[in-house]
Design an enzyme around this catalytic site. Structure first.
Site, mmCIF file in Angstrom:
data_model
loop_
_atom_site.group_PDB
_atom_site.id
_atom_site.type_symbol
_atom_site.label_atom_id
_atom_site.label_comp_id
_atom_site.label_asym_id
_atom_site.label_seq_id
_atom_site.Cartn_x
_atom_site.Cartn_y
_atom_site.Cartn_z
ATOM 1 N N THR A 1 0.861 -1.193 0.000
ATOM 2 C CA THR A 1 0.000 0.000 0.000
ATOM 3 C C THR A 1 0.895 1.240 0.000
ATOM 4 O O THR A 1 1.341 1.673 -1.042
ATOM 5 C CB THR A 1 -0.980 -0.012 1.190
ATOM 6 O OG1 THR A 1 -0.263 -0.257 2.411
ATOM 7 C CG2 THR A 1 -2.037 -1.084 1.010
ATOM 8 N N THR B 1 0.495 -7.020 13.213
ATOM 9 C CA THR B 1 0.999 -5.689 12.925
ATOM 10 C C THR B 1 1.046 -5.366 11.441
ATOM 11 O O THR B 1 1.438 -4.267 11.091
ATOM 12 C CB THR B 1 2.429 -5.550 13.476
ATOM 13 O OG1 THR B 1 3.215 -6.637 12.999
ATOM 14 C CG2 THR B 1 2.438 -5.571 14.981
#
Length: 397
Positions: free
Chosen positions: A147, A184
């Protein structure tokens, strides 16, 4: 153990592919990893109470089947906070992938990452599935899951188990919404060792606390994050069992891969210019050491000081003090790089030019010596820059 030039498909029996399907305007955004045979599987998942649909579907399938043969991932749209429709879409994503591979749906893990609150564009998903292939470009998978990352994060290693050579590879994405207490980020690890799902889960769970749970970028925990490990047994080595030398060797191999990916995520924090490593030494126990290391590396004031190349040891000491660790505070040493800034809880003078060289480095190591035991703990993070605010203020646009 030997680090090799490889990718997620380097272990025997695995292939992968990645491409641009249309979830994002221009970049690759869709990929899969496929095993020739059903593989043992282990996973850890986000601790956020708000859990995205793909995670729910994947966790259910892992529990039901106990094996996994494929993982399909899209980036750009998280399919999180999307209600009943989001769940239906995640199940359809799984079913469509299974149909293409001609395997059972519960052997497919699904993952999504990107903007929260937007429904998966199913026509885009179908477009991606129509183009993706087995034995495609495995390097493109590492690109397709990104991303805001600035680059791919991969690692591949081999290890000898008697006369057999076992290969393990990992790939991850993550640069924001990264915070300790698993999960995470998205990370996928493949291996060709013969090991059961139960033993694989034990190895993964044992290593999480020392690796992925010891990184932080910004204090936010995502709704979509997980780690999946697949091991398909294609090496045909003797089965790795708990409480054996081979298990300890396998666990060390997995820890190396996980730690490498964790550090690469921390270094690639959104807008980051420096990797911060905090070593807490001579602590009463490992848990206290890890907690204190996380407290220091997670401090926004420490992060901004490192970004500004300011050796502000007072901020480090403050983070030590609120870490919740019950240790004497009158005999603490703190060093930046190899240069002490505090000895026995008292400031010491240092050479400003030498310190300037240390602070200008792209990797800063902070060492906190508690003189209260013999255990150590390490955490990794990054500095907090102007660009972090810029990136996240414009995330949807």
């Amino acid at each position: 153990m030997k680090v090799i030039d490889g990718n997620i498909a380097s272990p025997l029996g695995f292939s992968a592919d990645g491409l641009h399907a249309g979830f994002k305007k221009y970049k690759m955004d869709f990929g899969w990893v496929v095993s020739e045979v059903p593989a043992s599987v282990a996973g850890v998942y986000t601790t956020n109470k708000v859990i995205a649909a793909p995670l729910i579907v994947t966790k259910q399938s892992v529990k039901k089947a106990g094996k996994m043969q494929a993982i399909v991932v899209n980036s750009g749209v998280a399919n999180s906070c999307t209600g009943v429709q989001g769940m239906d879409d995640a199940f359809e994503m799984q079913q469509l992938t299974a149909d293409k591979l001609k395997i059972e749906p519960d052997l497919v893990g699904v993952a999504s990452t990107g903007v929260i609150g937007e429904l998966l564009p199913m026509d885009t998903l179908k477009n991606g599935l129509s183009k993706i292939v087995v034995n495609g470009n495995a390097d493109d998978f590492a690109k397709a899951i990104l991303t805001t990352d600035t680059g791919v994060k991969t690692i591949a290693v081999t290890e000898d188990f008697g006369r057999d050579v076992v290969t393990m590879a990992g790939v991850a994405k993550g640069s924001g919404m990264i915070h300790p207490n698993m999960a995470t980020m998205l990370a996928f690890i493949t291996c060709d060792a013969n090991i059961s799902s139960e033993t694989l889960q034990l190895a993964l769970s044992n290593n999480v606390e020392k690796t992925f749970n010891q990184i932080t970028v910004d204090g936010d925990t995502s709704t979509n994050d997980m780690v999946l490990v697949l091991s398909n047994g294609c090496t045909r080595n003797k089965e790795i069992l708990p409480d054996t030398e081979d298990f300890e060797k396998f666990k060390a191999m997995l820890e190396f891969v996980m730690q490498d990916l964790a550090k690469k995520i921390a270094k690639d924090g959104e807008g980051a210019s420096k990797l911060i490593q905090v070593d807490v030494v001579n602590a009463p126990n490992q848990l206290d050491a890890r907690m204190m290391a996380k407290s220091v590396v997670g401090s926004s004031l420490v992060k901004t000081a490192i970004f500004g190349e300011d050796p502000n040891w007072g901020r480090i000491l403050a983070a030590v003090g609120y870490a919740g660790v019950d240790v004497p505070v009158d005999n603490i040493d703190i060093s930046l790089g190899n240069l002490p800034v505090m000895l026995a809880s008292s400031p010491v003078s240092f050479d400003e030019e030498e310190m300037g060289d240390i602070m200008h480095s792209d990797q800063i190591t902070i060492t906190v010596d508690l003189h209260a035991g013999s255990e150590t703990g390490t955490a990794w993070g990054c500095d907090l820059s102007y660009d972090y605010v810029k990136i996240n203020s414009l995330y949807r646009t």
